[in-house]
Design a protein around this motif. Sequence first.
Motif, PDB file in Angstrom:
ATOM      1  N   LEU A  98      17.905 -12.585  -2.731  1.00 58.25           N
ATOM      2  CA  LEU A  98      16.629 -12.766  -3.441  1.00 58.25           C
ATOM      3  C   LEU A  98      15.594 -11.709  -3.082  1.00 58.25           C
ATOM      4  O   LEU A  98      14.603 -11.549  -3.788  1.00 58.25           O
ATOM      5  CB  LEU A  98      16.065 -14.159  -3.139  1.00 58.25           C
ATOM      6  N   LYS A  99      15.831 -10.960  -2.008  1.00 58.69           N
ATOM      7  CA  LYS A  99      14.866  -9.966  -1.545  1.00 58.69           C
ATOM      8  C   LYS A  99      14.566  -8.922  -2.617  1.00 58.69           C
ATOM      9  O   LYS A  99      13.448  -8.432  -2.735  1.00 58.69           O
ATOM     10  CB  LYS A  99      15.404  -9.298  -0.287  1.00 58.69           C
ATOM     11  N   LYS A 100      15.553  -8.609  -3.446  1.00 60.09           N
ATOM     12  CA  LYS A 100      15.373  -7.608  -4.505  1.00 60.09           C
ATOM     13  C   LYS A 100      14.353  -8.047  -5.559  1.00 60.09           C
ATOM     14  O   LYS A 100      13.794  -7.226  -6.266  1.00 60.09           O
ATOM     15  CB  LYS A 100      16.710  -7.331  -5.188  1.00 60.09           C
ATOM     16  N   LEU A 101      14.148  -9.360  -5.675  1.00 58.81           N
ATOM     17  CA  LEU A 101      13.222  -9.866  -6.689  1.00 58.81           C
ATOM     18  C   LEU A 101      11.754  -9.744  -6.277  1.00 58.81           C
ATOM     19  O   LEU A 101      10.868  -9.865  -7.106  1.00 58.81           O
ATOM     20  CB  LEU A 101      13.531 -11.336  -6.993  1.00 58.81           C
ATOM     21  N   GLY A 102      11.489  -9.515  -5.014  1.00 58.20           N
ATOM     22  CA  GLY A 102      10.110  -9.454  -4.521  1.00 58.20           C
ATOM     23  C   GLY A 102       9.215  -8.499  -5.286  1.00 58.20           C
ATOM     24  O   GLY A 102       8.171  -8.891  -5.821  1.00 58.20           O
ATOM     25  N   VAL A 104       9.538  -7.161  -8.194  1.00 56.33           N
ATOM     26  CA  VAL A 104       9.476  -7.464  -9.620  1.00 56.33           C
ATOM     27  C   VAL A 104       8.566  -8.654  -9.888  1.00 56.33           C
ATOM     28  O   VAL A 104       7.849  -8.698 -10.890  1.00 56.33           O
ATOM     29  CB  VAL A 104      10.905  -7.752 -10.165  1.00 56.33           C
ATOM     30  N   LEU A 105       8.586  -9.628  -9.009  1.00 56.09           N
ATOM     31  CA  LEU A 105       7.831 -10.863  -9.220  1.00 56.09           C
ATOM     32  C   LEU A 105       6.463 -10.865  -8.552  1.00 56.09           C
ATOM     33  O   LEU A 105       5.739 -11.847  -8.652  1.00 56.09           O
ATOM     34  CB  LEU A 105       8.651 -12.057  -8.709  1.00 56.09           C
ATOM     35  N   ARG A 106       6.107  -9.779  -7.891  1.00 51.51           N
ATOM     36  CA  ARG A 106       4.820  -9.721  -7.193  1.00 51.51           C
ATOM     37  C   ARG A 106       3.673  -9.806  -8.212  1.00 51.51           C
ATOM     38  O   ARG A 106       3.714  -9.186  -9.270  1.00 51.51           O
ATOM     39  CB  ARG A 106       4.714  -8.418  -6.415  1.00 51.51           C
ATOM     40  N   VAL A 107       2.669 -10.583  -7.890  1.00 53.17           N
ATOM     41  CA  VAL A 107       1.520 -10.750  -8.770  1.00 53.17           C
ATOM     42  C   VAL A 107       0.505  -9.659  -8.461  1.00 53.17           C
ATOM     43  O   VAL A 107       0.111  -9.454  -7.311  1.00 53.17           O
ATOM     44  CB  VAL A 107       0.864 -12.148  -8.568  1.00 53.17           C
ATOM     45  N   LEU A 108       0.077  -8.958  -9.489  1.00 48.14           N
ATOM     46  CA  LEU A 108      -0.917  -7.905  -9.315  1.00 48.14           C
ATOM     47  C   LEU A 108      -2.256  -8.404  -9.804  1.00 48.14           C
ATOM     48  O   LEU A 108      -2.378  -8.976 -10.899  1.00 48.14           O
ATOM     49  CB  LEU A 108      -0.516  -6.643 -10.101  1.00 48.14           C
ATOM     50  N   THR A 109      -3.272  -8.230  -9.009  1.00 43.46           N
ATOM     51  CA  THR A 109      -4.624  -8.643  -9.415  1.00 43.46           C
ATOM     52  C   THR A 109      -5.579  -7.483  -9.168  1.00 43.46           C
ATOM     53  O   THR A 109      -5.249  -6.487  -8.530  1.00 43.46           O
ATOM     54  CB  THR A 109      -5.110  -9.855  -8.611  1.00 43.46           C
ATOM     55  N   ASP A 110      -6.789  -7.609  -9.698  1.00 42.16           N
ATOM     56  CA  ASP A 110      -7.808  -6.562  -9.501  1.00 42.16           C
ATOM     57  C   ASP A 110      -8.307  -6.537  -8.111  1.00 42.16           C
ATOM     58  O   ASP A 110      -8.618  -7.375  -7.430  1.00 42.16           O
ATOM     59  CB  ASP A 110      -8.970  -6.773 -10.465  1.00 42.16           C
TER      60      ASP A 110
END
Length: 110
Positions: A98-102, A104-110
């Motif tokens: 599952l480490k590879k998904l980190g 891709v799934l990270r939430v980006l905010t301002d």
Amino acid sequence: MTTAGEKQYYVIALLTSLFDELPSWWRMGVLYDIACVLHRSMTKWKISPLLLPRIDWGVSVFHAFGHQWPCQCMYHPQKWRGFGFSDGEGCERCWGALKKLGPVLRVLTD
């Protein structure tokens, strides 16, 4: 129990909650990378004395070879009846996949 590193009280809380949900006659094998230390702490400080007879302790195979020889002899899962060929590293393999998904799934905010 509370020093840096793996906090044993989290595991004790988890095991206590788990055994609260299981029938009182069930035994369980616990494979944990510092099971020898946790078992010794629970015995020495008499933590959850009703749980101890219900638990068979084992150190996961990958970590067992980093432990001292007496620990390997006593806590290696293949020395205990009931663990079968389990190496105790199933969760590690899952997290590794599952480490590879980190990213891709990270939430980006301002």
